[in-house]
Design a protein around this motif. Structure first.
Motif, PDB file in Angstrom:
ATOM      1  N   PHE A 246     -16.447 -11.764 -27.294  1.00 61.68           N
ATOM      2  CA  PHE A 246     -16.407 -10.292 -27.142  1.00 61.68           C
ATOM      3  C   PHE A 246     -16.903  -9.850 -25.772  1.00 61.68           C
ATOM      4  O   PHE A 246     -16.349  -8.926 -25.175  1.00 61.68           O
ATOM      5  N   MET A 247     -17.944 -10.505 -25.279  1.00 64.11           N
ATOM      6  CA  MET A 247     -18.490 -10.096 -23.971  1.00 64.11           C
ATOM      7  C   MET A 247     -17.491 -10.398 -22.849  1.00 64.11           C
ATOM      8  O   MET A 247     -17.343  -9.620 -21.914  1.00 64.11           O
ATOM      9  N   ILE A 248     -16.804 -11.535 -22.960  1.00 63.95           N
ATOM     10  CA  ILE A 248     -15.816 -11.896 -21.937  1.00 63.95           C
ATOM     11  C   ILE A 248     -14.714 -10.832 -21.852  1.00 63.95           C
ATOM     12  O   ILE A 248     -14.275 -10.453 -20.765  1.00 63.95           O
ATOM     13  N   ILE A 249     -14.259 -10.333 -23.012  1.00 65.88           N
ATOM     14  CA  ILE A 249     -13.130  -9.386 -22.977  1.00 65.88           C
ATOM     15  C   ILE A 249     -13.576  -7.938 -22.771  1.00 65.88           C
ATOM     16  O   ILE A 249     -12.733  -7.078 -22.552  1.00 65.88           O
ATOM     17  N   THR A 250     -14.867  -7.681 -22.848  1.00 67.14           N
ATOM     18  CA  THR A 250     -15.324  -6.301 -22.612  1.00 67.14           C
ATOM     19  C   THR A 250     -16.067  -6.214 -21.268  1.00 67.14           C
ATOM     20  O   THR A 250     -15.527  -5.683 -20.301  1.00 67.14           O
ATOM     21  N   ILE A 251     -17.248  -6.819 -21.199  1.00 64.09           N
ATOM     22  CA  ILE A 251     -18.000  -6.798 -19.942  1.00 64.09           C
ATOM     23  C   ILE A 251     -17.176  -7.462 -18.834  1.00 64.09           C
ATOM     24  O   ILE A 251     -17.140  -6.986 -17.697  1.00 64.09           O
ATOM     25  N   GLY A 252     -16.506  -8.555 -19.167  1.00 66.10           N
ATOM     26  CA  GLY A 252     -15.700  -9.267 -18.180  1.00 66.10           C
ATOM     27  C   GLY A 252     -14.639  -8.348 -17.586  1.00 66.10           C
ATOM     28  O   GLY A 252     -14.404  -8.363 -16.376  1.00 66.10           O
ATOM     29  N   ALA A 253     -14.005  -7.549 -18.448  1.00 66.86           N
ATOM     30  CA  ALA A 253     -12.968  -6.628 -17.966  1.00 66.86           C
ATOM     31  C   ALA A 253     -13.586  -5.527 -17.099  1.00 66.86           C
ATOM     32  O   ALA A 253     -13.018  -5.129 -16.074  1.00 66.86           O
ATOM     33  N   VAL A 254     -14.748  -5.045 -17.503  1.00 68.28           N
ATOM     34  CA  VAL A 254     -15.430  -3.987 -16.728  1.00 68.28           C
ATOM     35  C   VAL A 254     -15.746  -4.503 -15.315  1.00 68.28           C
ATOM     36  O   VAL A 254     -15.423  -3.858 -14.310  1.00 68.28           O
ATOM     37  N   ILE A 255     -16.333  -5.689 -15.252  1.00 69.94           N
ATOM     38  CA  ILE A 255     -16.704  -6.271 -13.956  1.00 69.94           C
ATOM     39  C   ILE A 255     -15.441  -6.547 -13.131  1.00 69.94           C
ATOM     40  O   ILE A 255     -15.368  -6.222 -11.945  1.00 69.94           O
ATOM     41  N   GLY A 256     -14.435  -7.106 -13.777  1.00 72.38           N
ATOM     42  CA  GLY A 256     -13.207  -7.466 -13.073  1.00 72.38           C
ATOM     43  C   GLY A 256     -12.472  -6.288 -12.470  1.00 72.38           C
ATOM     44  O   GLY A 256     -11.756  -6.428 -11.485  1.00 72.38           O
ATOM     45  N   HIS A 257     -12.627  -5.103 -13.081  1.00 67.14           N
ATOM     46  CA  HIS A 257     -11.928  -3.906 -12.585  1.00 67.14           C
ATOM     47  C   HIS A 257     -12.777  -3.085 -11.619  1.00 67.14           C
ATOM     48  O   HIS A 257     -12.352  -2.004 -11.220  1.00 67.14           O
ATOM     49  N   CYS A 258     -13.972  -3.551 -11.260  1.00 62.89           N
ATOM     50  CA  CYS A 258     -14.917  -2.653 -10.585  1.00 62.89           C
ATOM     51  C   CYS A 258     -14.460  -2.232  -9.190  1.00 62.89           C
ATOM     52  O   CYS A 258     -15.004  -1.297  -8.608  1.00 62.89           O
ATOM     53  N   GLY A 259     -13.461  -2.919  -8.647  1.00 54.25           N
ATOM     54  CA  GLY A 259     -12.894  -2.476  -7.363  1.00 54.25           C
ATOM     55  C   GLY A 259     -13.595  -3.057  -6.147  1.00 54.25           C
ATOM     56  O   GLY A 259     -13.144  -2.870  -5.017  1.00 54.25           O
ATOM     57  N   PHE A 260     -14.704  -3.747  -6.359  1.00 56.23           N
ATOM     58  CA  PHE A 260     -15.453  -4.393  -5.280  1.00 56.23           C
ATOM     59  C   PHE A 260     -15.447  -5.899  -5.511  1.00 56.23           C
ATOM     60  O   PHE A 260     -15.568  -6.350  -6.654  1.00 56.23           O
ATOM     61  N   ASP A 261     -15.351  -6.657  -4.430  1.00 60.54           N
ATOM     62  CA  ASP A 261     -15.323  -8.109  -4.575  1.00 60.54           C
ATOM     63  C   ASP A 261     -16.684  -8.669  -4.975  1.00 60.54           C
ATOM     64  O   ASP A 261     -16.771  -9.784  -5.483  1.00 60.54           O
ATOM     65  N   GLY A 262     -17.744  -7.914  -4.730  1.00 60.50           N
ATOM     66  CA  GLY A 262     -19.052  -8.410  -5.126  1.00 60.50           C
ATOM     67  C   GLY A 262     -20.190  -7.518  -4.673  1.00 60.50           C
ATOM     68  O   GLY A 262     -19.986  -6.545  -3.943  1.00 60.50           O
ATOM     69  N   PHE A 263     -21.383  -7.871  -5.152  1.00 65.63           N
ATOM     70  CA  PHE A 263     -22.614  -7.269  -4.627  1.00 65.63           C
ATOM     71  C   PHE A 263     -22.941  -8.005  -3.338  1.00 65.63           C
ATOM     72  O   PHE A 263     -23.015  -9.244  -3.332  1.00 65.63           O
ATOM     73  N   LEU A 264     -23.154  -7.251  -2.289  1.00 68.14           N
ATOM     74  CA  LEU A 264     -23.494  -7.872  -1.027  1.00 68.14           C
ATOM     75  C   LEU A 264     -24.988  -8.192  -1.032  1.00 68.14           C
ATOM     76  O   LEU A 264     -25.816  -7.319  -1.295  1.00 68.14           O
ATOM     77  N   ILE A 265     -25.316  -9.453  -0.768  1.00 65.28           N
ATOM     78  CA  ILE A 265     -26.740  -9.801  -0.732  1.00 65.28           C
ATOM     79  C   ILE A 265     -27.212  -9.766   0.722  1.00 65.28           C
ATOM     80  O   ILE A 265     -28.203  -9.168   1.064  1.00 65.28           O
TER      81      ILE A 265
END
Ligand SMILES: [Zn+2]
Ligand SMILES: [Zn+2]
Length: 316
Positions: A246-265
């Motif tokens: 469930f987390m892969i298909i929900t949180i995973g989708a949210v993260i995947g669509h966020c529009g940014f390639d990543g958090f810049l460290i």
């Protein structure tokens, strides 16, 4: 930077996009090890989903409660799921779009979120929140209750780490592969004219998606998309596998669509977030129906690897 990158994207990650090397022959063990190490041995989306699943399971009422369902149990799960969406999708939206903490750094699309009449309430974020919370979380909760009730009533065969540790761990890998296959075919179906016109167009209002776009879908699409979890009726599972799925298909989708390639460290390092592979699907529609976990798009000639040449070829 090639012409395509300059014209089309504010930030374009390394291309050509690679698919899971487990499916390329001959096998290159080094590549396969790196693929799975990136997934499981770093702070990846997959590890994050696993951590949330473990926390979820530890907070969940004892599984026996699902033997006899009552309103409180259902409400508890519903509130858990709403909270996850508010924290993850809400948190990412706040960070990237409201407070603009990273400006346009690592942002795929140079435009900000779009507001227009095509969206419910005329605003992309309100539209996305509405479909995600009203329909998405409701249908997600329905499936989750169904699975946990079935598990506690013996309709799903059980597995434990103590008795079968190898299969127990392998199941996490298999869930991700299965989800990728299920997603491709469910999604491909949604692109047939009838299904697109009546259902899938809601998700595709988002040419420039954000975190709330992840599970912003028509209820029919939610029923189809979340049905991947029904596989647990056919494979031995533990509640942690069910929650992880469930987390892969929900949180995973949210993260995947966020529009940014990543958090810049810092200048060189980032924590990977967005799925550029799927961002291309939102921009060009008729490509990348699946994920990079299985190369089904390659096999069916719908793979966009993010390069200028492929763009020209697919446009033709
Ligand atoms: Zn689509
Ligand atoms: Zn999408």
């Amino acid at each position: 930077m090639d012409e395509f990158k300059k014209q089309e994207w504010n930030y374009n990650p390394k291309t050509p996009i690679e698919n899971n090397p487990l499916f390329s022959f001959p096998f290159i063990p080094k590549k396969i090890i790196k693929w799975y190490a990136d997934m499981w041995a770093s702070f990846s989306e997959t590890v994050f989903c696993l951590i949330v699943s473990i926390i979820y399971l530890s907070l969940l009422p004892p599984i026996v409660i699902f033997n006899n369902l009552n309103f409180n149990t259902i409400l508890t799960i519903y509130l858990f799921n709403i909270t996850i969406m508010l924290v993850v999708a809400g948190g990412l939206h706040l960070f990237f779009y409201t407070l603009r903490k990273q400006d346009a750094k690592l942002k795929y699309d140079s435009r900000r979120v779009t507001n227009s009449k095509k969206f419910t309430f005329n605003k992309q974020v309100l539209d996305n929140m509405f479909w995600s919370l009203a329909s998405g979380v409701t249908i997600w909760t329905f499936y989750q209750i169904l699975l946990l009730w079935s598990y506690s009533n013996g309709l799903i065969s059980k597995i434990s780490f103590g008795v079968n540790p190898f299969l127990f761990l392998t199941l996490f890998l298999l869930i991700i592969l299965f989800e990728s296959i299920h997603f491709y075919f469910a999604h491909r179906l949604l692109h047939f004219q009838f299904f697109y016109k009546f259902f899938h167009h809601i998700h595709h209002r988002n040419i420039n998606p954000g975190p709330w776009s992840g599970i912003s879908m028509h209820p029919f699409e939610h029923l189809l998309y979340f049905s991947t979890v029904l596989i647990h009726f056919f494979i031995p599972s533990h509640p942690i596998h069910i929650l992880f799925h469930f987390m892969i298909i929900t949180i995973g989708a949210v993260i995947g669509h966020c529009g940014f390639d990543g958090f810049l460290i810092n200048k060189k390092n980032k924590i990977a977030l967005g799925h550029f592979h799927h961002q291309l699907h939102h921009r060009y529609f008729e490509c990348n129906y699946g994920t990079t976990e299985t190369p089904i798009d390659v096999w069916f000639n719908s793979f966009h690897d993010g390069t200028f040449d492929t763009n020209k070829k697919l446009k033709n």
